[in-house]
Design an enzyme around this catalytic site. Structure first.
Site, PDB file in Angstrom:
ATOM      1  N   GLU A   1       0.813  -1.211   0.000  1.00 39.46           N
ATOM      2  CA  GLU A   1       0.000   0.000   0.000  1.00 39.46           C
ATOM      3  C   GLU A   1       0.853   1.271   0.000  1.00 39.46           C
ATOM      4  OE1 GLU A   1      -0.630  -2.636   1.916  1.00 39.46           O
ATOM      5  OE2 GLU A   1      -2.528  -3.302   1.036  1.00 39.46           O
TER       6      GLU A   1
ATOM      7  N   HIS B   1     -10.448  -5.992   8.044  1.00 37.78           N
ATOM      8  CA  HIS B   1     -11.058  -5.704   6.754  1.00 37.78           C
ATOM      9  C   HIS B   1     -12.277  -4.787   6.865  1.00 37.78           C
ATOM     10  CE1 HIS B   1      -8.508  -9.042   5.700  1.00 37.78           C
ATOM     11  NE2 HIS B   1      -8.845  -8.962   4.430  1.00 37.78           N
TER      12      HIS B   1
END
Length: 325
Positions: free
Chosen positions: A60, A129
């Site tokens: 990321e 998540h």
């Protein structure tokens, strides 16, 4: 108009901007041939090629850094963070770099990055998540934060976000991706960022919310309507910046307000909304401001989600409480 899910509307918005502007690029983990975890980019690499829709390594921080570099070179990057719970790996790029680039460069450069990411509970995802971390970004000056609650808004808001010359974090609630359909125009259209939507008119109380909690709040309003209570529901749509004008007008009309968020009570943007109401409209209130949110604990495992997440009954109970104050 065709009936579409939110994920279909998002794909349409992405395709629209890829066609309209050759400078737009989509990249992230598995967004290419696979179309992403939720298939939001399905078919886009086939249509626009690997140079404009492409996979990245599972990093990321690298995705964020590349987005900033591309934006400074005149592109309009649309990176995807596979789940927003992974945002901590890219916080430096978003908050410390993208958010202040215009200021740092004396208003001489744009930083038109639209960061898409799924989030939200109710679908039994693994740990890290489902977290609602929008509050972290909303507290960072220089970034807009957009959270649609339905397919129509998703398409119009995403097109507006991509066209914006400043960084936008565009969060998509996983539970809403395919949970219902509604009419979405085939042609392109935009919805202004920073403008809330009065989903339901009412006179007795105002509910201010966003994301998946819009659906729960509307359900609560429908139940209370059978009890003779008229509830106005406001969908913030953009949680940074807030549409203070719409919020204030509704609160001054009804005199009672409940702020609803999926995030934990200490997180999200609810406290910001309450602070603004307290400063601007406190003399219009006939009852304390209600706040419905998740408990101040880490997000639970999937088996406990139903008990942990706020729901329509929680919202209705809080409004009844204010009516009896």
């Amino acid at each position: 108009m065709a009936q579409k899910t939110m994920i279909e509307a998002i794909t349409e918005a992405l395709a629209t901007e890829l066609r309209n502007d050759d400078r737009t690029l989509i990249f992230g983990e598995d967004v290419g041939k696979n179309g992403g975890v939720f298939r939001a980019t399905q078919g886009l690499q086939d249509e626009f090629g690997e140079d404009r829709v492409f996979n990245t390594p599972l990093a990321e921080s690298g995705i964020g850094g590349m987005a900033i570099g591309l934006a400074l070179e005149g592109f309009r990057p649309i990176p995807e963070i596979q789940f927003f719970g992974f945002v901590f790996e890219v916080m430096d790029s978003i908050v410390a770099q993208a958010a202040r680039t215009r200021y740092r460069m004396g208003n001489t450069r744009n930083i038109p990055i639209t960061i898409r990411s799924p989030f939200g509970g109710g679908v039994h995802t693994p740990e890290l998540h489902a977290d609602s971390l929008e509050g972290l970004i909303a507290q960072s000056p220089g970034i807009k934060v957009v959270i649609p609650s339905n397919p129509y808004d998703a398409k119009g808001l995403l097109i507006s976000a991509i066209r914006d010359n400043d960084p936008v974090v565009f969060l998509e609630h996983m539970k809403l991706y395919r949970s219902f359909r509604e009419e979405v125009p085939e042609e392109e259209y935009t919805i202004p960022l920073g403008k809330a939507n009065v989903v339901r008119e009412g006179t007795d109380a105002t509910v201010i919310t966003y994301g998946a909690m819009v659906q729960e709040s509307v359900k609560a309003a429908e139940v209370l309507a059978e009890e003779g209570v008229s509830v106005e529901v406001i969908d913030l749509r953009t949680v940074q910046p807030l549409d203070i004008e719409t919020i204030t007008a509704s609160v001054e009309k009804t005199g009672r307000v409940v702020v609803v968020q999926e995030a934990q009570r200490q997180a999200g943007v609810g406290s910001k909304v309450i602070a603004e109401i307290s400063e601007r409209s406190v003399l219009s209130l006939v009852a304390p401001i209600g706040f419905v949110a998740s408990p101040d604990t880490v997000f639970p495992f999937g088996q406990a989600e139903k008990d942990w997440l706020p729901n329509a009954e929680d919202v209705a109970d809080k409004i009844r409480e204010l009516k009896e104050f």
